[in-house]
Design a protein around this motif. Sequence first.
Motif, PDB file in Angstrom:
ATOM      1  N   LEU A 165      -8.522  12.057  -0.498  1.00 35.57           N
ATOM      2  CA  LEU A 165      -8.151  11.003  -1.450  1.00 35.57           C
ATOM      3  C   LEU A 165      -6.932  10.251  -0.952  1.00 35.57           C
ATOM      4  O   LEU A 165      -6.829   9.037  -1.115  1.00 35.57           O
ATOM      5  N   LEU A 191     -12.848  12.299 -11.884  1.00 36.98           N
ATOM      6  CA  LEU A 191     -12.569  11.511 -10.675  1.00 36.98           C
ATOM      7  C   LEU A 191     -13.804  10.718 -10.253  1.00 36.98           C
ATOM      8  O   LEU A 191     -13.712   9.555  -9.860  1.00 36.98           O
ATOM      9  N   TRP A 194     -12.092   1.697  -1.208  1.00 40.42           N
ATOM     10  CA  TRP A 194     -11.465   2.984  -1.561  1.00 40.42           C
ATOM     11  C   TRP A 194     -12.317   3.782  -2.520  1.00 40.42           C
ATOM     12  O   TRP A 194     -12.346   5.013  -2.467  1.00 40.42           O
ATOM     13  N   ALA A 252     -15.084  11.755  -1.059  1.00 43.62           N
ATOM     14  CA  ALA A 252     -14.156  12.890  -1.161  1.00 43.62           C
ATOM     15  C   ALA A 252     -14.582  13.831  -2.288  1.00 43.62           C
ATOM     16  O   ALA A 252     -14.607  15.061  -2.135  1.00 43.62           O
ATOM     17  N   LEU A 283      -9.544  17.824  -0.904  1.00 49.60           N
ATOM     18  CA  LEU A 283      -9.717  16.640  -1.747  1.00 49.60           C
ATOM     19  C   LEU A 283      -8.453  15.787  -1.697  1.00 49.60           C
ATOM     20  O   LEU A 283      -8.522  14.557  -1.604  1.00 49.60           O
ATOM     21  N   ALA A 330     -14.231   6.632  -9.877  1.00 48.05           N
ATOM     22  CA  ALA A 330     -14.586   6.004  -8.603  1.00 48.05           C
ATOM     23  C   ALA A 330     -15.948   5.317  -8.653  1.00 48.05           C
ATOM     24  O   ALA A 330     -16.470   4.881  -7.629  1.00 48.05           O
ATOM     25  N   LYS A 372      -2.058   8.377  -8.145  1.00 46.29           N
ATOM     26  CA  LYS A 372      -1.848   9.117  -6.895  1.00 46.29           C
ATOM     27  C   LYS A 372      -1.408  10.535  -7.209  1.00 46.29           C
ATOM     28  O   LYS A 372      -0.443  10.758  -7.937  1.00 46.29           O
ATOM     29  N   ALA A 388     -13.376   7.518  -2.039  1.00 41.82           N
ATOM     30  CA  ALA A 388     -13.061   8.509  -3.074  1.00 41.82           C
ATOM     31  C   ALA A 388     -14.332   9.241  -3.508  1.00 41.82           C
ATOM     32  O   ALA A 388     -14.325  10.460  -3.702  1.00 41.82           O
TER      33      ALA A 388
END
Lengths: 623, 120
Positions: free
Chosen positions: A330, A281, A298, A305, A326, A285, A345, A302
């Motif tokens: 997110l 992740l 975003w 997060a 998380l 990001a 998603k 992210a």
Amino acid sequence: MATFGSSSDQSRRMTMQSDHRRRILFRAIATANLAAGLVYISWRYAASINPSALVLSILLLAAETYGIADALLYALTMWKPRRRIAPPPLEGRSVDVFITTYNEPEGIVRRTAEAAMAIDWSPLSVYILDDGARADIRALAEELGCGYITRGEEWKGRARHAKAGNVNNALNETDGEFILILDADQIPEPRILSRLSGYFADPKIAFVQSPQSFYNVPPGDPFGSDAALFYGPIMRGKDGWNAAFFCGSNALLRREALMQVGLLSYAEAAEREVRVTLRELRRQARPSLRDDAGQRAWKGAARKAVHDAWAGLRRGDPLQAVSDALGEALGTALRGAPGNGGPAKAPGGPLDRDIARSREAVAVEGVSTVSVTEDMATALRLHASGWDSAFHPEVLAHGLAPEDLGSSLAQRLRWAQGTIQVLFRDSPLSKKGLKPGQRLMYFATINSYFSGFANLVFVLCPLVFLFFGVAPIRAWNLDFFLRFIPFFILNRLMFFVAAEGLPVHRGEQYNLGLFPLWIKAVLGVITGREIRFTVTPKTRQTGRFLASVKVQIGVIVLTLAAIIYAVTGLTLGIRGNYLGIAVNAFWGCYNVYELAAIVRAAVYTPPEGWEPQPPSFGRDQGA
Amino acid sequence: MIPFRIEVEAQDEDRKVTVARMAGRLNAASSSEAKARLKGLTGEGAKHLLLDLSELSFIDSSGLSALVAGYKAAVEAGGSLKLACLVPQVREVFALTHLDRVFETYPDVAAALASFPSGS
């Protein structure tokens, strides 16, 4: 009971006395051997390196150092052996018998299943764990009235983990307090549970292993199958350090212990997978120059997060809480995202599938799947969690050894690779919870598989000297012999005493002669080439196996040629160093003799009319 | 000795949570039943499961792995599973097997319910 016990009490006392005497003798010889080894090897380091053949000198010295370390580990293994006597049986406790099979013929499974059904125990449930999902085995189970277990839907498209997976699948579907694991060919005696169950009166015992013994070993044991040394002195030695191994069959295990270490490993694995996903992740990001304002926004959210999730892990928050937090963060970040370009998603906790170990069919694995030798890896986990183990020295099941060299080599390669995998994936040297003695016992076994490199040097050195006159040592002179010969004799003597009169020479021949196999095993694991779990054939494969021993044949031919070459040179007066050539010719002959056993095995056919008979047990033999 | 039981206690339509109460002893003998029931509950359209363990007096490692199997089934069906009201013995083995590092547990059903996202 008193009248019944007297003669066996006497023989027990005699065994204990002779054990005691042997132990003292062994310790004396082992100490002398190690002292002589130390004198020899320190002289070798200090005064014997040949500066004009430095590489060869260092290689030989390294190989000899390995040999001394190996002898030290062997001495430690045998230092305080433990000979157990079966405690009274633990009547009335439920036992599940698992007969693991994949492709063995029905006749072999039938003999084992029939004998398992005849085990003198109650409550007893016998299950055939048929990983081949074969119709004839299912019919056999129905005919005998025993359970039949195969993999369910949940295994489709997921790693099967060979025998470990087979057993884990069955652990999920059964409920006996103890589990007796039998390979398809291991015919149990009716008394097996009466003999093994008593050990579990000690609540810390996780498993008790009994020997594997083979009724089809041909005369002279051409394939070195006889395991009496391992399932005798060596296992008693390991047991003395509370490090008896689980060897995959003929062992009784406590379900609670397996499930408990399964849960511990589950928690570890779940966290490991969560970390992998968090890293992924974070990668997704990562800002890029091509990002527009929306993406930057975003991605920033992210990253925050994911950063918070790492902080949660460090704080020791439960994984589930980390996942929930998380997911929420997110979700907020994604609501501001422009619809594409962001990570997929993930509804709910994005780490939930890692925590659920969705890549695996079974989340909690009682039997370890880190290695193709699942038995050793499982025992290691149990020992590291503080469980104890026992070795029961009496043969209680009778099975089949490979009947040809090809199958025998495939089996050894699997053992070797699996054992070395354990070193790399769950190292007993660093694993938390093991006692120093246990670490040493695991390491001793793993270390022995590195002997291939040392033995390669030992077969190369005489070749190089006889052909080229290049010596890996300054001189084979009096200084050398004075130190080497006492060490050599004491070393042989130590191994001889430790073996308690069991035939060990075949095993030594295989240990040296299979050096190419051991090297292949180590390199295979290091380079990460996939290791398949090969089911050892229980029936003789036709065909000869000279191709599998071509390296050994090559070494034999070269060594003989080198001896002839050097001796000819000596007689013609072209070469000097009579003593050097004599030593190396002798050394070469020894290598040839040891290697020849494996070549003979490659072309071995059993004597005419030799037909091994499976044992049968009368009902009266129980108790 | 109370035999093992699992009963649906409540449904939270808004949060799509089924609250089920476990009682008795969850061990090797009852773990197959527990696994089957949990799997059934996740299959019945309940998105999330909340297990009230207040009357679960005993659990062993086989029982714990049944809970993990239930969690796995719930997640793979697109939901989740949470645990509330662990009695001291259960809490103890939970910690012993490091499951407390994996699963969040809640002191009461209300707190656990509040942790599920509202369906709006």
